[in-house]
Write an enzyme that holds these catalytic residues in place. Structure first.
Site, PDB file in Angstrom:
ATOM      1  N   HIS A  26       0.830  -1.203   0.000  1.00 30.49           N
ATOM      2  CA  HIS A  26       0.000   0.000   0.000  1.00 30.49           C
ATOM      3  C   HIS A  26       0.867   1.257   0.000  1.00 30.49           C
ATOM      4  O   HIS A  26       0.546   2.243  -0.667  1.00 30.49           O
ATOM      5  CB  HIS A  26      -0.914   0.012   1.234  1.00 30.49           C
ATOM      6  CG  HIS A  26      -1.971  -1.037   1.202  1.00 30.49           C
ATOM      7  ND1 HIS A  26      -3.314  -0.738   1.164  1.00 30.49           N
ATOM      8  CD2 HIS A  26      -1.900  -2.392   1.200  1.00 30.49           C
ATOM      9  CE1 HIS A  26      -4.021  -1.862   1.147  1.00 30.49           C
ATOM     10  NE2 HIS A  26      -3.174  -2.874   1.180  1.00 30.49           N
ATOM     11  N   ASP A 122      -6.138   5.821   1.670  1.00 28.10           N
ATOM     12  CA  ASP A 122      -6.221   4.411   1.311  1.00 28.10           C
ATOM     13  C   ASP A 122      -7.672   3.938   1.370  1.00 28.10           C
ATOM     14  O   ASP A 122      -8.385   4.186   2.341  1.00 28.10           O
ATOM     15  CB  ASP A 122      -5.364   3.603   2.299  1.00 28.10           C
ATOM     16  CG  ASP A 122      -5.097   2.187   1.835  1.00 28.10           C
ATOM     17  OD1 ASP A 122      -6.060   1.487   1.515  1.00 28.10           O
ATOM     18  OD2 ASP A 122      -3.925   1.784   1.812  1.00 28.10           O
ATOM     19  N   HIS A 327       1.026 -14.109  -5.574  1.00 33.40           N
ATOM     20  CA  HIS A 327      -0.186 -14.091  -4.756  1.00 33.40           C
ATOM     21  C   HIS A 327      -1.255 -13.182  -5.345  1.00 33.40           C
ATOM     22  O   HIS A 327      -2.356 -13.088  -4.802  1.00 33.40           O
ATOM     23  CB  HIS A 327       0.158 -13.636  -3.335  1.00 33.40           C
ATOM     24  CG  HIS A 327       0.638 -12.214  -3.260  1.00 33.40           C
ATOM     25  ND1 HIS A 327       1.652 -11.722  -4.064  1.00 33.40           N
ATOM     26  CD2 HIS A 327       0.257 -11.166  -2.485  1.00 33.40           C
ATOM     27  CE1 HIS A 327       1.858 -10.456  -3.780  1.00 33.40           C
ATOM     28  NE2 HIS A 327       1.031 -10.089  -2.832  1.00 33.40           N
ATOM     29  N   TRP A 330      -2.017  -6.471  -6.017  1.00 36.94           N
ATOM     30  CA  TRP A 330      -2.184  -5.640  -7.206  1.00 36.94           C
ATOM     31  C   TRP A 330      -0.860  -5.102  -7.730  1.00 36.94           C
ATOM     32  O   TRP A 330      -0.634  -5.054  -8.940  1.00 36.94           O
ATOM     33  CB  TRP A 330      -3.152  -4.497  -6.931  1.00 36.94           C
ATOM     34  CG  TRP A 330      -3.401  -3.691  -8.167  1.00 36.94           C
ATOM     35  CD1 TRP A 330      -3.058  -2.397  -8.405  1.00 36.94           C
ATOM     36  CD2 TRP A 330      -4.022  -4.156  -9.377  1.00 36.94           C
ATOM     37  NE1 TRP A 330      -3.429  -2.016  -9.671  1.00 36.94           N
ATOM     38  CE2 TRP A 330      -4.019  -3.088 -10.295  1.00 36.94           C
ATOM     39  CE3 TRP A 330      -4.573  -5.379  -9.771  1.00 36.94           C
ATOM     40  CZ2 TRP A 330      -4.550  -3.193 -11.579  1.00 36.94           C
ATOM     41  CZ3 TRP A 330      -5.100  -5.492 -11.048  1.00 36.94           C
ATOM     42  CH2 TRP A 330      -5.076  -4.401 -11.935  1.00 36.94           C
ATOM     43  N   ASN A 331       0.050  -4.687  -6.844  1.00 34.74           N
ATOM     44  CA  ASN A 331       1.338  -4.180  -7.318  1.00 34.74           C
ATOM     45  C   ASN A 331       2.089  -5.252  -8.101  1.00 34.74           C
ATOM     46  O   ASN A 331       2.631  -4.987  -9.173  1.00 34.74           O
ATOM     47  CB  ASN A 331       2.191  -3.704  -6.141  1.00 34.74           C
ATOM     48  CG  ASN A 331       1.614  -2.494  -5.456  1.00 34.74           C
ATOM     49  OD1 ASN A 331       1.137  -1.585  -6.103  1.00 34.74           O
ATOM     50  ND2 ASN A 331       1.647  -2.493  -4.135  1.00 34.74           N
ATOM     51  N   GLN A 352      -7.162 -10.317  -3.653  1.00 36.37           N
ATOM     52  CA  GLN A 352      -6.297 -11.157  -4.482  1.00 36.37           C
ATOM     53  C   GLN A 352      -7.109 -12.216  -5.228  1.00 36.37           C
ATOM     54  O   GLN A 352      -6.726 -12.628  -6.337  1.00 36.37           O
ATOM     55  CB  GLN A 352      -5.222 -11.816  -3.608  1.00 36.37           C
ATOM     56  CG  GLN A 352      -4.263 -10.818  -2.987  1.00 36.37           C
ATOM     57  CD  GLN A 352      -3.463 -11.389  -1.835  1.00 36.37           C
ATOM     58  OE1 GLN A 352      -3.413 -12.604  -1.637  1.00 36.37           O
ATOM     59  NE2 GLN A 352      -2.840 -10.520  -1.051  1.00 36.37           N
TER      60      GLN A 352
END
Length: 423
Positions: A26, A122, A327, A330-331, A352
């Protein structure tokens, strides 16, 4: 709010306040966004927790202000599940975030109330979104294809009602408190999803990604672990598209049985691999790096490299990498897409599951390892993605997505800047 920050050149800049969950996956996109906003002429202040605090020395043009939270053990323990962490962090950070933001708005820390245009919070920090709205600032069915019920957000072992309550609180916080949504994605892969967000929430959604491609010189990464500096040299010794990269990110973990099946599946596949086994990646092991199965290192000697951490973007960009066992954080997913690398997907929790389904069935650039890990199935999946016909087709589609990611422009960032300046 109409004021501007005074600088040595006599120009006053609008200021943006950012706040992220204190997890590497994050923090890094938030810090990239901070650098891009700063480069576009905005002042930037990052509010942050003391837990996993970013290093200000790596980002000298950004102001960092701690919120001075007090976190319970369940928010920081590697053995607590992700939902416990999220609930504890939100509960513990609400009041100190509100106090820190209010201090900024009053002019504390050298700022001025009129300097602050907006806060970017966030999406999983729903109390912080509400606090920003109350202080005068703003910050993310019928048709769910390609998702199935099993792909919806979940955290195994957690109370379903509590999880649904958390998701509902996030959604309510978005609807009640925000003026727009900033997303690290690009139109080519999520055009319909972006349109749905704008339609259902009646909010502008700014697809400003891939963030890491918008820099000529990317800013320093926020890393909780020291990377192994021998990874690239090890990869240099391998032919193009011959190595599998394996990493479950900075937060996800598996149980000991799954870890052993991963290990022996990799050994049985016969392919070279680079495996990130970070401290805390096996549940119950605390902050220690989990021990490898007896006999495993002898079995894979000369073919596998085990490290505690790696510079992932550099690894994925290396010509020796053929595929990425991920996994589906997103990154990691976006970085794999941007390098044209197909994926083996092993989602662990939360969003995920959704991302993994898009990787495999919407974009067609990945293959499931299997919900229940078994060494024979793992070895078969690894062999298929590395050398099989399906793997070759996924690689072609991944290359097309890579070209689309490279072609993504900064127009959404331009729109975001105009939107911020209009607030």
């Amino acid at each position: 709010m109409a004021g501007r920050e005074q600088h040595g050149d006599g120009v006053r800049r609008r200021r943006v306040v950012l706040f992220s969950l204190p997890f590497q996956g994050h923090l890094n996109p938030m810090l990239k966004l901070a650098a891009l906003l700063r480069a576009r002429g905005l002042g930037v202040t990052v509010l942050h927790t003391g837990f996993n605090a970013p290093d200000p020395a790596r980002h000298p043009e950004v102001d960092f202000v701690p919120i001075h939270e007090t976190l319970p053990d369940e928010a920081t323990s590697p053995d607590s599940d992700i939902l416990r962490k999220l609930l504890a962090l939100n509960a513990a950070c609400e009041a100190p975030f509100r106090a820190a933001l209010a201090s900024l708005l009053r002019g504390g820390g050298g700022g001025h109330r009129q300097d602050v245009a907006c806060a970017v919070v966030d999406g999983q920090c729903y109390p912080a979104m509400g606090a920003a709205a109350q202080l005068g600032l703003d910050e993310p069915v019928p048709d769910l294809e390609p998702l199935r019920v099993r792909d919806l957000i979940r955290v195994d072992g957690c109370d379903t009602d509590e999880l649904c309550g958390f998701v509902a609180s996030v959604a309510d916080g978005v609807r009640a408190s925000v003026s727009g949504i900033v997303i690290n994605t690009f139109e080519a892969i999520e055009a319909s999803e972006l349109a749905k967000i704008q339609r259902e929430l009646s909010l502008p959604a700014f697809a400003v990604g891939p963030l890491h491609l918008l820099f000529q010189t990317p800013p320093a990464e926020q890393s909780l672990h020291e990377p192994d500096h021998g990874c690239l040299a090890w990869l240099d010794a391998h032919p193009p598209r011959s190595v599998l990269y394996v990493s479950l990110g900075s937060l996800a973990c598996v149980d000991h049985g799954a870890f052993e099946e991963m290990a022996w599946g990799l050994a049985g596949s016969g392919v070279p691999f680079l495996w990130v086994v970070r401290p805390g990646s096996v549940s119950g092991a605390g902050d220690e790096a989990p021990p490898l199965p007896d006999g495993f290192e002898e079995e894979i000697r000369g073919r596998g490299k085990i490290v505690k951490w790696a510079r992932q973007r550099e690894v994925l960009a290396h010509e020796a990498i053929c595929a990425f066992w991920t996994h589906c954080g997103w990154n990691s997913t976006l970085e794999s897409i941007c390098e044209g690398v197909p994926m083996l997907v092993q989602p662990c929790f939360a969003d995920q599951m959704v991302t993994a389904r898009y990787v495999t069935h919407e974009w067609g650039v990945g293959l499931e390892v299997g919900e229940v890990l078994e060494r024979g199935t793992v070895a078969k999946a690894v062999t298929e993605v590395m050398a099989g016909e399906d793997g070759a087709q996924m690689r072609e589609r991944a290359h097309r997505l890579q070209m689309q990611a490279s072609a993504a422009t900064s127009s959404a960032m331009d729109s975001l800047i105009r939107f911020i300046l209009s607030l």
